[in-house]
Design an enzyme around this catalytic site. Structure first.
Site, short mmCIF file in Angstrom:
data_model
loop_
_atom_site.label_atom_id
_atom_site.label_comp_id
_atom_site.label_asym_id
_atom_site.label_seq_id
_atom_site.Cartn_x
_atom_site.Cartn_y
_atom_site.Cartn_z
N ASP A 262 -7.82 -5.74 15.74
CA ASP A 262 -7.71 -4.25 15.26
C ASP A 262 -7.78 -4.17 13.72
OD1 ASP A 262 -7.05 -1.58 15.13
OD2 ASP A 262 -4.92 -1.70 15.93
N GLN B 187 0.73 -1.24 -0.02
CA GLN B 187 -0.15 0.19 0.04
C GLN B 187 0.89 1.37 -0.04
OE1 GLN B 187 -2.18 -0.77 3.85
NE2 GLN B 187 -0.31 -1.36 4.69
N PRO C 79 -9.38 -5.95 1.36
CA PRO C 79 -8.42 -7.19 1.94
C PRO C 79 -8.92 -7.54 3.25
CG PRO C 79 -7.29 -5.10 1.60
CD PRO C 79 -8.59 -5.01 0.91
N GLU D 214 0.97 -8.24 12.12
CA GLU D 214 0.80 -6.91 10.96
C GLU D 214 1.47 -7.42 9.64
OE1 GLU D 214 -0.59 -3.85 10.66
OE2 GLU D 214 0.41 -3.97 8.50
#
Lengths: 289, 289
Positions: free
Chosen positions: B170, B46, B177, B121
């Site tokens: 979170d 991204q 996605p 993450e």
């Protein structure tokens, strides 16, 4: 009216109409797509429009600034009204400064013990337009307890002497014409207007974006009233969402009030929410200490 | 990257730079004036940027969408973390899916009883950039209890078997996605990953704008967990302000949890706020009944 012939705040983009709420102190702008502009006029005091927004349904707009919306107006109206109306154990005479959309008075009429409801709104067109577009089928004005005075609230209050049990101050932000509703003199007149055990509730701004303003309101009230308490709620259409109201009271403490009389017919507030609204986050608690 | 060479969401107006957060489901746009663009890059996944906004201080932006800000990120991080961490009486192994800014893990390290903190993450650059611009002086990564895995959370969770005492999800909104983080299969894998008395907390969206989404999350969790509770908070930089989190628990009920262990070092949450956050407004209570 802007140069392009549109009302302040409105802009055409391709085939779409948008309302832009400019928040210069925050350096932010919030845009709402308008499905239909339902009403617009210029009153003696301001541009009044009613727009059907995609996000919040019908929205009352004064001089380009959103005031109240169909989808979340009940939160504001219930939260500014019931806390004060229940902090006083038996209010008979209540008054609202501002509330030209009559939202808070629609809450006050739910209490059979209340005998007199004074609504003070400077612009009669705000009252008429709000009734027309937000509550066309409710003949609130027929309730004989309600008197609407189209006067400047800051002057009206000076004529009241120990008469009001609960006063709701539904004021806009402390700029321009509303600045007088934040002055020491105004608070003093309010103190005098209230009965010996009277209660006043003030819209006291965003604790997130304007803690200074909230502190100033509290300091000025604490110079006059023995009991000053701030409570919080979330109004989705207000910038930052989190919003404060402040109760100033001569004798009754909202922290020990019987909120159990709720729910009356409400959409947002209930006894638990009323109690919980006085619980402040750590940083706000520290700032107000 | 947009045609004009600027990152997605950014626009130049006269000499000013603005970030426009487009909210197509709400037909709203929110603009933030940018004092300085501090960082931008394109990672494998991204566009990542950090902008200094006038309203909210530093803001982490992914593909043009604001994620977390300096001025209100602590509210989100504290509210997603402490409720779950205190609902379980003695968590030893906690995990966070998402949280690449490491905000929730910064809360978890405050509990000496916690022995292991897994942060999952997918994009390592989010972790690095967040550390650089939001917490340059905190060497959280040196805490030997923390392990950061740069993997897809939906796959990572399938490898965990009854190991996690408290899991914090979170996740971003249920589009693109992140949609997989709202699926029945994902919730089932979470159930399996938790220890016999495990607790999971989910970001569960805006009850004001997406009640349907919140109801779906709750229904899917109730098919698996005996205890499912929703609590609310206000995040000023989120559209509509009011936000929900949902606790799913195998054994411990947050309504009877000892939130008195708060405050640790917190800026927003305290024991009263934690308790009060489970009090729901009338209309939300009715919708979730």
């Amino acid at each position: 009216m802007a140069d392009d012939g549109l009302l302040t705040g409105y802009e055409k983009e391709d085939a779409e109409l948008w309302l832009w709420d400019d928040l210069p102190e925050l350096h932010m702008e919030v845009g709402y797509r308008i499905n239909r502009l339902l009403h617009f006029e210029r009153s003696k005091y301001q541009e009044i429009s009613v727009a059907e927004t995609a996000a919040f349904g019908r929205m009352l707009v004064l001089d380009g600034v959103p005031q109240v919306t169909e989808k979340d107006g009940y939160i504001y109206n219930e939260m500014i009204s019931h806390i004060g109306l229940l902090t006083h154990p038996a209010p008979q005479h209540v008054a609202m400064i501002g509330g030209g959309d009559c939202g808070p008075s629609r809450e006050a009429v739910k209490y059979p013990g209340i005998k007199q409801i004074d609504v003070v709104e400077i612009d009669p067109r705000v009252t008429t337009v709000s009734r027309m577009w937000f509550n066309p089928n409710q003949t609130l004005e027929d309730d004989p307890r309600i008197t609407i005075s189209h006067e400047d609230g800051a002057l009206w209050i000076q004529k009241q002497q120990e008469r009001i049990d609960v006063l709701l101050v539904d004021r806009s932000d402390p700029y321009g014409p509303a600045a007088v509703l934040y002055s020491r003199a105004f608070y003093k007149h309010i103190y005098t207007s209230l009965s010996y055990d009277g209660v006043a509730v003030f819209q006291s701004g965003s604790p997130f974006f304007d803690m200074k303003g909230l502190k100033r309101t509290r300091e000025r009230l604490r110079a006059l009233f023995p009991i000053v308490r701030t409570y919080l709620t979330t109004i989705p259409s207000f910038p930052g969402g989190i919003w404060s109201f402040t109760v100033a009271s001569k004798r009754h403490d909202p922290l020990t009030a019987s909120f159990d009389k709720l729910p009356l017919e409400t959409r947002y507030i209930n006894a638990s929410i009323a109690k919980a609204s006085f619980e402040l986050p750590e940083n706000i608690r520290a700032a107000l200490r």
